[in-house]
Motif scaffolding. Structure first.
Motif, PDB file in Angstrom:
ATOM      1  N   ALA A 183      17.098 -19.135  20.707  1.00  0.00           N
ATOM      2  CA  ALA A 183      18.000 -19.302  22.029  1.00  0.00           C
ATOM      3  C   ALA A 183      19.375 -19.963  21.195  1.00  0.00           C
ATOM      4  O   ALA A 183      20.649 -19.532  21.991  1.00  0.00           O
ATOM      5  N   SER A 226       9.214 -16.424  28.220  1.00  0.00           N
ATOM      6  CA  SER A 226       7.863 -16.249  27.776  1.00  0.00           C
ATOM      7  C   SER A 226       6.842 -16.727  28.926  1.00  0.00           C
ATOM      8  O   SER A 226       7.287 -17.512  29.986  1.00  0.00           O
ATOM      9  N   SER A 250       8.773 -19.233  31.450  1.00  0.00           N
ATOM     10  CA  SER A 250       9.600 -20.325  30.753  1.00  0.00           C
ATOM     11  C   SER A 250      10.662 -19.522  30.146  1.00  0.00           C
ATOM     12  O   SER A 250      10.647 -18.400  29.602  1.00  0.00           O
ATOM     13  N   ALA A 296      11.178 -20.721  20.057  1.00  0.00           N
ATOM     14  CA  ALA A 296      12.214 -20.440  21.200  1.00  0.00           C
ATOM     15  C   ALA A 296      13.443 -21.030  21.274  1.00  0.00           C
ATOM     16  O   ALA A 296      14.382 -20.527  21.512  1.00  0.00           O
ATOM     17  N   GLU A 297      13.649 -22.360  20.926  1.00  0.00           N
ATOM     18  CA  GLU A 297      14.704 -23.150  20.956  1.00  0.00           C
ATOM     19  C   GLU A 297      15.563 -22.493  19.766  1.00  0.00           C
ATOM     20  O   GLU A 297      16.911 -22.427  20.073  1.00  0.00           O
ATOM     21  N   VAL A 338      15.629 -16.450  26.187  1.00  0.00           N
ATOM     22  CA  VAL A 338      14.243 -16.172  25.489  1.00  0.00           C
ATOM     23  C   VAL A 338      13.253 -16.386  26.863  1.00  0.00           C
ATOM     24  O   VAL A 338      13.577 -17.518  27.531  1.00  0.00           O
ATOM     25  N   LEU A 379       9.319 -13.785  24.042  1.00  0.00           N
ATOM     26  CA  LEU A 379       8.260 -14.476  23.172  1.00  0.00           C
ATOM     27  C   LEU A 379       7.166 -14.639  23.737  1.00  0.00           C
ATOM     28  O   LEU A 379       6.700 -15.379  24.483  1.00  0.00           O
ATOM     29  N   TYR A 436      16.640 -25.107  29.480  1.00  0.00           N
ATOM     30  CA  TYR A 436      15.451 -24.721  29.420  1.00  0.00           C
ATOM     31  C   TYR A 436      15.168 -24.927  31.001  1.00  0.00           C
ATOM     32  O   TYR A 436      15.617 -25.796  31.668  1.00  0.00           O
ATOM     33  N   PRO A 449       3.376 -20.170  26.625  1.00  0.00           N
ATOM     34  CA  PRO A 449       4.975 -20.516  26.053  1.00  0.00           C
ATOM     35  C   PRO A 449       4.891 -21.769  25.299  1.00  0.00           C
ATOM     36  O   PRO A 449       5.861 -21.624  24.067  1.00  0.00           O
ATOM     37  N   PHE A 489       5.229 -21.750  21.160  1.00  0.00           N
ATOM     38  CA  PHE A 489       6.084 -21.501  20.373  1.00  0.00           C
ATOM     39  C   PHE A 489       7.448 -22.188  20.839  1.00  0.00           C
ATOM     40  O   PHE A 489       8.583 -21.722  20.814  1.00  0.00           O
ATOM     41  N   TRP A 511      14.448 -20.171  28.043  1.00  0.00           N
ATOM     42  CA  TRP A 511      15.406 -21.154  27.014  1.00  0.00           C
ATOM     43  C   TRP A 511      16.500 -19.949  27.079  1.00  0.00           C
ATOM     44  O   TRP A 511      16.454 -18.783  27.075  1.00  0.00           O
TER      45      TRP A 511
END
Length: 340
Positions: free
Chosen positions: A158, A166, A62, A154-155, A164, A142, A36, A147, A150, A64
């Motif tokens: 990824a 955002s 952001s 998101a993780e 990913v 996303l 991240y 960000p 989610f 990921w």
């Protein structure tokens, strides 16, 4: 209370992330960790600062992404909360995170509440790093509000082998909210187009393989942009404006929107109850003569519950059990991404 919450989080994360055995883009057979980072870019030609000679708009992205070797210490929820904006202090970011939680049903979040403190200290799946993956991975946008709405989703995505990205829903000027009309939709599309173009220049991103997962207002403007991008391979709407009465009012080019061909699968998830302004006529119009549009009402969730913060984070803060319906929704989203 602290031990009980940590066990609940561990069980939940284990369930959400049990799909990484065959992630997209990963053929090495090695386990995938999640990286991240938060980067700031400036979109030129925007009058964001009224009292400044600067003629650009700062957009925090952001990111990921999958890491084949993620042996660094895992980030905690507190790390995410304190790092929301590189331009703000940790205290300002932390207070912003508390306000986010409040917007999802937690009227007040006592920062000394044991459940809240336990959550902040809980490890997530991600490690903070600026080392991007190699080889290239598909790009997934996303989008919806902020960000961190989610974070868990998101993780999970990824881990499937996606980069990913955002961005927050930013107003047209500093301190303003984005208007929910064609003007706001056009502004959001400009932000989105700039970010995608910026990320497409990164060697870790496969710009020919772009996907969307969107929620709320972002649905219509993101979809309108997606229809102009030949590299889009899939579009997932999480109870977005595509399925609400105000959706058509966000369209900036109705002729192109309704009549251009849809070259990617679209699935719109919404709850079975058609209330609070829901209206599927826009999706039904788009679906005429096309097999690309699917409407799914299998998951009985309210609007805010289609976010990770609404169904996981805010629920844990209130020491309640996470609704398994959301966990099932995540599994369905990951299945859809693998199918695209």
């Amino acid at each position: 209370m602290r031990l009980k919450l940590r066990i609940l989080v561990a069980v939940l994360f284990s369930g959400l992330y049990s799909f990484s055995q065959n992630p997209t883009g990963n053929t090495s057979g090695e386990s995938i960790s999640v990286g991240y980072t938060l980067i700031d870019v400036n979109r030129p030609g925007a009058s964001y600062y009224q009292d400044s000679l600067k003629n650009d708009k700062p957009i925090p992205i952001s990111l990921w992404f999958p890491l084949e070797h993620g042996d660094q210490p895992k980030m905690t929820y507190a790390d995410y909360a304190k790092g929301i904006s590189n331009e703000s202090t940790q205290e300002e970011n932390f207070n912003r995170y508390v306000r986010m939680l409040a917007s999802f049903g937690q009227d007040s979040v006592p920062i000394q509440q044991p459940a809240f403190q336990a959550l902040l200290g809980t490890n997530t799946k991600a490690v903070y790093t600026v080392d991007f993956p190699n080889p290239k991975h598909p790009l997934l946008l996303l989008l919806g509000g902020h960000p961190l709405y989610f974070l868990e989703l998101a993780e999970a995505i990824a881990e499937q082998g996606y980069v990913v990205a955002s961005i927050p829903r930013l107003g047209m000027e500093q301190g303003q909210r984005l208007p929910f009309d064609t003007t706001g939709a056009e502004e959001y599309q400009k932000d989105l187009a700039f970010v995608i173009d910026y990320l497409s220049k990164n060697e870790a991103v496969d710009k020919s393989n772009v996907h969307f997962v969107v929620w709320s207002f972002e649905g219509v403007p993101a979809f309108e942009y997606a229809r102009t991008n030949k590299n889009v391979k899939g579009f997932i709407s999480l109870d977005s404006s595509l399925g609400y009465g105000y959706g058509p009012d966000l369209i900036t080019d109705k002729i192109h929107f309704y009549h251009s061909e849809i070259n990617f699968p679209v699935i719109h998830f919404t709850g079975p109850s058609m209330d609070h302004g829901k209206d599927l006529s826009l999706l039904e119009a788009l679906g005429k003569g096309s097999s690309s549009i699917e409407i799914n009402k299998d998951f009985d969730l309210g609007h805010g519950q289609f976010t990770s913060m609404g169904s996981i984070t805010s629920v844990l803060v209130q020491s309640r059990e996470v609704d398994p319906v959301y966990t099932s929704l995540v599994a369905r989203i990951l299945f859809q991404l693998r199918s695209n």
